[in-house]
Write an enzyme that holds these catalytic residues in place. Structure first.
Site, PDB file in Angstrom:
ATOM      1  N   LYS A  13       0.650  -1.424   0.180  1.00 30.89           N
ATOM      2  CA  LYS A  13      -0.091   0.230  -0.499  1.00 30.89           C
ATOM      3  C   LYS A  13       0.688   1.265   0.214  1.00 30.89           C
ATOM      4  O   LYS A  13       2.339   1.205   0.339  1.00 30.89           O
ATOM      5  CB  LYS A  13      -0.507  -0.272   1.194  1.00 30.89           C
ATOM      6  CG  LYS A  13      -0.442   0.334   3.094  1.00 30.89           C
ATOM      7  CD  LYS A  13      -0.105   1.150   3.176  1.00 30.89           C
ATOM      8  CE  LYS A  13       0.429   1.239   4.655  1.00 30.89           C
ATOM      9  NZ  LYS A  13       1.515   2.763   4.880  1.00 30.89           N
ATOM     10  N   ASP A 139      -1.702  -1.383  10.757  1.00 32.77           N
ATOM     11  CA  ASP A 139      -2.110  -1.240   9.698  1.00 32.77           C
ATOM     12  C   ASP A 139      -2.695  -2.657   9.005  1.00 32.77           C
ATOM     13  O   ASP A 139      -3.199  -2.272   7.807  1.00 32.77           O
ATOM     14  CB  ASP A 139      -0.617  -1.421   8.298  1.00 32.77           C
ATOM     15  CG  ASP A 139      -0.723   0.643   8.595  1.00 32.77           C
ATOM     16  OD1 ASP A 139      -1.222   1.532   8.619  1.00 32.77           O
ATOM     17  OD2 ASP A 139       0.709   0.773   8.761  1.00 32.77           O
TER      18      ASP A 139
END
Ligand code: C5P
Length: 302
Positions: A13, A139
């Site tokens: 990401k 995350d």
């Protein structure tokens, strides 16, 4: 029980934007962030085995191949939670820079959770896996969804956005791992708590589709990351210069760094940026964003 070898992709990401509003009672920080999946990925092979042991292999020198690895812990947590007697062998081929702000370890953990959920037919899905994912790291929940998502709270409260971004990305890895905890500690010294985000609404607003939506975005950890790794400052100045010259529509540090990225409207400009960065000796890669659907299909394509 399936003894079949399962091959999956574990995608990276970037944070299109990251704002830190305040420190929290639990020692974490209250964040507003925009997560975005990109098609840079590690490969993971998983095999369920009898006997309850978890074995992990990874050739990368900076990745621990033992119970401290987040992917190992993900497998343990899920098997224990489900009361299953099987073990699992996990092999990871690393391509995502390690400790670079691209969420590689968190992605590996979430991918192990979703793959075992499917292989063992537990039927948990993203909602059922969320408590385990949260426990593993702030995350990790994002990687249960993928695509373009808003992240609130510790970054672990995740909302997929209606607007899924499609654009070219250039990722530059200065090969300088930075400790996330150390960057947050440094950031604290200058933190004035506030209630809300300054920029992220603009991106979410459909009035601002196109480049206007990017203009307000920034990563508030960038200064603290550059203080934490002063040798990065000069590299980042040069990287920004090249990305800007090639026509980037947005550029920022990802997470707590040290990976820097630029977004480009077309592949010609992105190619140009990669060539210019490589000529200066940087490790630069061209990739693209993944929508949530592309992410879901891609993980299983292995
Ligand atoms: O959750 P994870 O282990 O990935 O977080 C790494 C470190 O980053 C935490 O120990 C904490 O110091 C910092 N962090 C934070 N606030 C967040 C997310 C991470 O302070 N929202």
């Amino acid at each position: 029980m399936t003894k079949r070898l399962l091959r999956v992709r574990s995608y990276a990401k970037i944070n299109l934007a990251l704002e830190v509003l305040a420190s929290r009672q639990d020692g974490y920080h209250e964040l507003r962030t925009l997560f975005q999946s990109i098609d840079l990925h590690d490969d993971i092979r998983l095999r369920l085995v009898p006997g309850g042991r978890i074995k992990l292999r990874c050739e990368h020198p900076q990745v621990p191949a033992n119970e401290t690895n987040l992917a190992w812990r993900a497998a343990r947590e899920l098997l224990t939670w489900a009361g299953r007697k099987e073990g699992v062998e996990i092999a990871i081929t690393k391509r995502i820079p390690v400790a670079g702000g691209l969420g590689g370890g968190s992605s590996n953990a979430a991918t192990v959770l979703t793959t075992l959920d499917r292989a063992l037919r537990l039927g948990l899905g993203a909602a059922g896996l969320l408590p385990l994912a949260r426990q593993l790291g702030a995350d990790v929940p994002f990687f249960l969804h993928g695509g373009t998502c808003l992240g609130l709270a510790r970054g672990d409260e995740v909302y997929p956005l209606a607007r899924q971004l499609r654009t070219q990305v250039v990722v530059v890895d200065p090969q300088r791992p930075v400790s996330t905890a150390a960057v947050f500690r440094r950031f604290d010294a200058a933190l004035t708590p506030r209630e809300n985000s300054r920029s992220i609404f603009y991106f979410g607003s459909s009035d601002l589709e196109g480049d206007a939506g990017f203009r307000a975005l920034f990563n508030e950890l960038e200064d603290a990351a550059l203080e934490e790794a002063p040798d990065l400052g000069e590299a980042v100045r040069r990287i920004r210069g090249v990305l800007s010259e090639a026509g980037a529509r947005h550029m920022a540090l990802s997470g707590s760094g040290s990976t820097y990225f630029g977004l480009f409207a077309d592949s010609r400009r992105a190619h140009k940026a990669v060539a210019a960065l490589r000529a200066l000796g940087f490790r630069a890669l061209r990739c693209r964003t993944l929508t949530r659907d592309e992410y879901r299909r891609g993980v299983q394509r292995g």
